[in-house]
Motif scaffolding. Structure first.
Motif, PDB file in Angstrom:
ATOM      1  N   ASP A  45       0.835  -1.202   0.000  1.00 24.59           N
ATOM      2  CA  ASP A  45       0.000   0.000   0.000  1.00 24.59           C
ATOM      3  C   ASP A  45       0.871   1.252   0.000  1.00 24.59           C
ATOM      4  O   ASP A  45       2.102   1.161  -0.036  1.00 24.59           O
ATOM      5  N   ALA A  46       0.227   2.424   0.066  1.00 25.71           N
ATOM      6  CA  ALA A  46       0.954   3.697  -0.005  1.00 25.71           C
ATOM      7  C   ALA A  46       1.946   3.849   1.149  1.00 25.71           C
ATOM      8  O   ALA A  46       3.071   4.317   0.946  1.00 25.71           O
ATOM      9  N   ALA A  47       1.560   3.464   2.349  1.00 30.74           N
ATOM     10  CA  ALA A  47       2.458   3.584   3.500  1.00 30.74           C
ATOM     11  C   ALA A  47       3.697   2.710   3.319  1.00 30.74           C
ATOM     12  O   ALA A  47       4.815   3.131   3.643  1.00 30.74           O
ATOM     13  N   ASP A  48       3.515   1.504   2.802  1.00 23.88           N
ATOM     14  CA  ASP A  48       4.631   0.595   2.546  1.00 23.88           C
ATOM     15  C   ASP A  48       5.581   1.197   1.508  1.00 23.88           C
ATOM     16  O   ASP A  48       6.803   1.191   1.680  1.00 23.88           O
ATOM     17  N   LEU A  49       5.039   1.754   0.431  1.00 19.77           N
ATOM     18  CA  LEU A  49       5.868   2.381  -0.601  1.00 19.77           C
ATOM     19  C   LEU A  49       6.651   3.557  -0.024  1.00 19.77           C
ATOM     20  O   LEU A  49       7.857   3.676  -0.238  1.00 19.77           O
ATOM     21  N   GLU A  50       5.984   4.420   0.709  1.00 19.55           N
ATOM     22  CA  GLU A  50       6.645   5.594   1.273  1.00 19.55           C
ATOM     23  C   GLU A  50       7.725   5.208   2.279  1.00 19.55           C
ATOM     24  O   GLU A  50       8.742   5.885   2.389  1.00 19.55           O
ATOM     25  N   ALA A  51       7.546   4.103   2.999  1.00 19.60           N
ATOM     26  CA  ALA A  51       8.524   3.666   3.994  1.00 19.60           C
ATOM     27  C   ALA A  51       9.746   2.991   3.365  1.00 19.60           C
ATOM     28  O   ALA A  51      10.865   3.143   3.869  1.00 19.60           O
ATOM     29  N   ARG A  52       9.543   2.269   2.270  1.00 18.17           N
ATOM     30  CA  ARG A  52      10.637   1.448   1.743  1.00 18.17           C
ATOM     31  C   ARG A  52      11.221   1.882   0.398  1.00 18.17           C
ATOM     32  O   ARG A  52      12.245   1.372  -0.016  1.00 18.17           O
ATOM     33  N   TRP A  53      10.588   2.822  -0.299  1.00 18.69           N
ATOM     34  CA  TRP A  53      11.067   3.197  -1.636  1.00 18.69           C
ATOM     35  C   TRP A  53      11.665   4.577  -1.562  1.00 18.69           C
ATOM     36  O   TRP A  53      11.085   5.488  -0.958  1.00 18.69           O
ATOM     37  N   ASP A  54      12.798   4.778  -2.212  1.00 18.11           N
ATOM     38  CA  ASP A  54      13.498   6.056  -2.093  1.00 18.11           C
ATOM     39  C   ASP A  54      13.153   7.069  -3.185  1.00 18.11           C
ATOM     40  O   ASP A  54      13.792   8.104  -3.300  1.00 18.11           O
ATOM     41  N   THR A  55      12.122   6.806  -3.968  1.00 16.71           N
ATOM     42  CA  THR A  55      11.688   7.726  -5.016  1.00 16.71           C
ATOM     43  C   THR A  55      10.411   8.423  -4.567  1.00 16.71           C
ATOM     44  O   THR A  55       9.489   7.783  -4.093  1.00 16.71           O
ATOM     45  N   SER A  56      10.381   9.744  -4.728  1.00 16.57           N
ATOM     46  CA  SER A  56       9.206  10.520  -4.337  1.00 16.57           C
ATOM     47  C   SER A  56       8.097  10.378  -5.381  1.00 16.57           C
ATOM     48  O   SER A  56       8.352  10.510  -6.576  1.00 16.57           O
ATOM     49  N   VAL A  57       6.888  10.101  -4.906  1.00 19.95           N
ATOM     50  CA  VAL A  57       5.717   9.971  -5.772  1.00 19.95           C
ATOM     51  C   VAL A  57       4.646  10.928  -5.223  1.00 19.95           C
ATOM     52  O   VAL A  57       3.720  10.511  -4.541  1.00 19.95           O
ATOM     53  N   PRO A  58       4.779  12.236  -5.528  1.00 26.46           N
ATOM     54  CA  PRO A  58       3.887  13.223  -4.910  1.00 26.46           C
ATOM     55  C   PRO A  58       2.412  13.065  -5.278  1.00 26.46           C
ATOM     56  O   PRO A  58       1.548  13.546  -4.559  1.00 26.46           O
ATOM     57  N   TRP A  59       2.116  12.369  -6.352  1.00 22.69           N
ATOM     58  CA  TRP A  59       0.737  12.180  -6.794  1.00 22.69           C
ATOM     59  C   TRP A  59       0.102  10.922  -6.225  1.00 22.69           C
ATOM     60  O   TRP A  59      -1.083  10.659  -6.465  1.00 22.69           O
ATOM     61  N   PRO A  61      -2.021   8.356  -4.554  1.00 21.52           N
ATOM     62  CA  PRO A  61      -3.254   8.404  -3.757  1.00 21.52           C
ATOM     63  C   PRO A  61      -3.072   7.659  -2.431  1.00 21.52           C
ATOM     64  O   PRO A  61      -2.383   6.633  -2.371  1.00 21.52           O
ATOM     65  N   ALA A  62      -3.685   8.178  -1.386  1.00 23.53           N
ATOM     66  CA  ALA A  62      -3.562   7.572  -0.055  1.00 23.53           C
ATOM     67  C   ALA A  62      -4.119   6.150  -0.021  1.00 23.53           C
ATOM     68  O   ALA A  62      -3.680   5.326   0.788  1.00 23.53           O
ATOM     69  N   ASP A  63      -5.088   5.831  -0.900  1.00 23.17           N
ATOM     70  CA  ASP A  63      -5.703   4.498  -0.888  1.00 23.17           C
ATOM     71  C   ASP A  63      -5.005   3.513  -1.834  1.00 23.17           C
ATOM     72  O   ASP A  63      -5.525   2.427  -2.091  1.00 23.17           O
ATOM     73  N   ALA A  64      -3.823   3.864  -2.349  1.00 20.52           N
ATOM     74  CA  ALA A  64      -3.106   2.999  -3.301  1.00 20.52           C
ATOM     75  C   ALA A  64      -2.763   1.650  -2.675  1.00 20.52           C
ATOM     76  O   ALA A  64      -2.320   1.570  -1.530  1.00 20.52           O
ATOM     77  N   THR A  65      -3.001   0.586  -3.446  1.00 18.42           N
ATOM     78  CA  THR A  65      -2.643  -0.772  -3.035  1.00 18.42           C
ATOM     79  C   THR A  65      -2.045  -1.488  -4.237  1.00 18.42           C
ATOM     80  O   THR A  65      -2.074  -0.976  -5.360  1.00 18.42           O
ATOM     81  N   ALA A  66      -1.530  -2.701  -3.994  1.00 14.96           N
ATOM     82  CA  ALA A  66      -0.992  -3.549  -5.065  1.00 14.96           C
ATOM     83  C   ALA A  66      -0.048  -2.749  -5.964  1.00 14.96           C
ATOM     84  O   ALA A  66      -0.181  -2.741  -7.182  1.00 14.96           O
ATOM     85  N   ILE A  67       0.913  -2.090  -5.355  1.00 15.24           N
ATOM     86  CA  ILE A  67       1.814  -1.184  -6.065  1.00 15.24           C
ATOM     87  C   ILE A  67       3.009  -1.960  -6.618  1.00 15.24           C
ATOM     88  O   ILE A  67       3.660  -2.699  -5.887  1.00 15.24           O
ATOM     89  N   VAL A  68       3.280  -1.770  -7.909  1.00 14.53           N
ATOM     90  CA  VAL A  68       4.439  -2.376  -8.559  1.00 14.53           C
ATOM     91  C   VAL A  68       5.269  -1.230  -9.136  1.00 14.53           C
ATOM     92  O   VAL A  68       4.734  -0.353  -9.814  1.00 14.53           O
ATOM     93  N   THR A  69       6.574  -1.259  -8.845  1.00 12.03           N
ATOM     94  CA  THR A  69       7.468  -0.239  -9.380  1.00 12.03           C
ATOM     95  C   THR A  69       8.542  -0.895 -10.235  1.00 12.03           C
ATOM     96  O   THR A  69       8.890  -2.053 -10.026  1.00 12.03           O
ATOM     97  N   LYS A  70       9.034  -0.135 -11.186  1.00 12.20           N
ATOM     98  CA  LYS A  70      10.178  -0.580 -11.980  1.00 12.20           C
ATOM     99  C   LYS A  70      11.086   0.634 -12.140  1.00 12.20           C
ATOM    100  O   LYS A  70      10.607   1.728 -12.440  1.00 12.20           O
ATOM    101  N   THR A  71      12.367   0.440 -11.895  1.00 14.01           N
ATOM    102  CA  THR A  71      13.323   1.535 -11.970  1.00 14.01           C
ATOM    103  C   THR A  71      14.585   1.116 -12.707  1.00 14.01           C
ATOM    104  O   THR A  71      14.878  -0.069 -12.827  1.00 14.01           O
ATOM    105  N   LYS A  72      15.303   2.115 -13.179  1.00 16.89           N
ATOM    106  CA  LYS A  72      16.661   1.933 -13.688  1.00 16.89           C
ATOM    107  C   LYS A  72      17.569   2.322 -12.534  1.00 16.89           C
ATOM    108  O   LYS A  72      17.494   3.444 -12.038  1.00 16.89           O
ATOM    109  N   PRO A  73      18.433   1.422 -12.074  1.00 15.21           N
ATOM    110  CA  PRO A  73      19.322   1.750 -10.954  1.00 15.21           C
ATOM    111  C   PRO A  73      20.178   2.978 -11.260  1.00 15.21           C
ATOM    112  O   PRO A  73      20.562   3.220 -12.398  1.00 15.21           O
TER     113      PRO A  73
END
Length: 149
Positions: A45-59, A61-73
């Motif tokens: 969920d959004a809290a999990d992403l904000e706690a563990r991911w180092d990329t800012s996602v200002p948009w 939504p507070a109710d976000a779930t099932a979040i998948v990210t992909k990044t270039k290191p």
């Protein structure tokens, strides 16, 4: 009749090739990430992403779930796919003509080329999906300028 022997080096190469094929067919995300120089992560969920991911996602939504990210290191290139029933915050995001597309793609994400309009949210562009949102950064300079206005 003389029995046929496969030279040991040839046998080792055949076994190695078979192993590589097996790994490729397994569809392992870790192997795909290593070969493509991309990193995939999942968050509950959004809290999990904000706690563990180092990329800012200002948009985000507070109710976000099932979040998948992909990044270039070691870069600012990122893509986020999430489920949400919320609209994007109008103070953060502005609907604009799409000028960009993700550099890295989450396989389950939508075809962004089918969308003529997206939301510009600062450095991010965000497209609606059937179940939520699909965002990528960086977006185009034109989209970013419109988000600030």
């Amino acid at each position: 009749m003389t029995p046929h022997r496969t030279p040991p080096l040839a046998l080792a190469l055949i076994v190695a090739a078979g192993g590589a094929l097996t790994l490729a067919l397994a569809g392992c995300t870790g192997i795909q990430d290593a070969l493509s120089q991309e990193t995939t992560a999942e968050f509950s969920d959004a809290a999990d992403l904000e706690a563990r991911w180092d990329t800012s996602v200002p948009w985000l939504p507070a109710d976000a779930t099932a979040i998948v990210t992909k990044t270039k290191p070691d870069s600012d290139i990122a893509t986020v796919l999430l489920r949400s029933g919320s609209a994007l915050d109008a103070a953060t995001c502005t609907e604009v003509d799409r000028e960009s597309a993700p550099t890295v793609n989450v396989p389950e994400g939508p075809d962004v080329y089918a969308a003529s309009r997206v939301f510009a949210c600062g450095d991010w562009s965000v497209a609606a999906t059937d179940q939520g949102w699909y965002g990528w950064t960086p977006n185009s300079a034109g989209e970013k300028e419109q988000a600030a206005s």
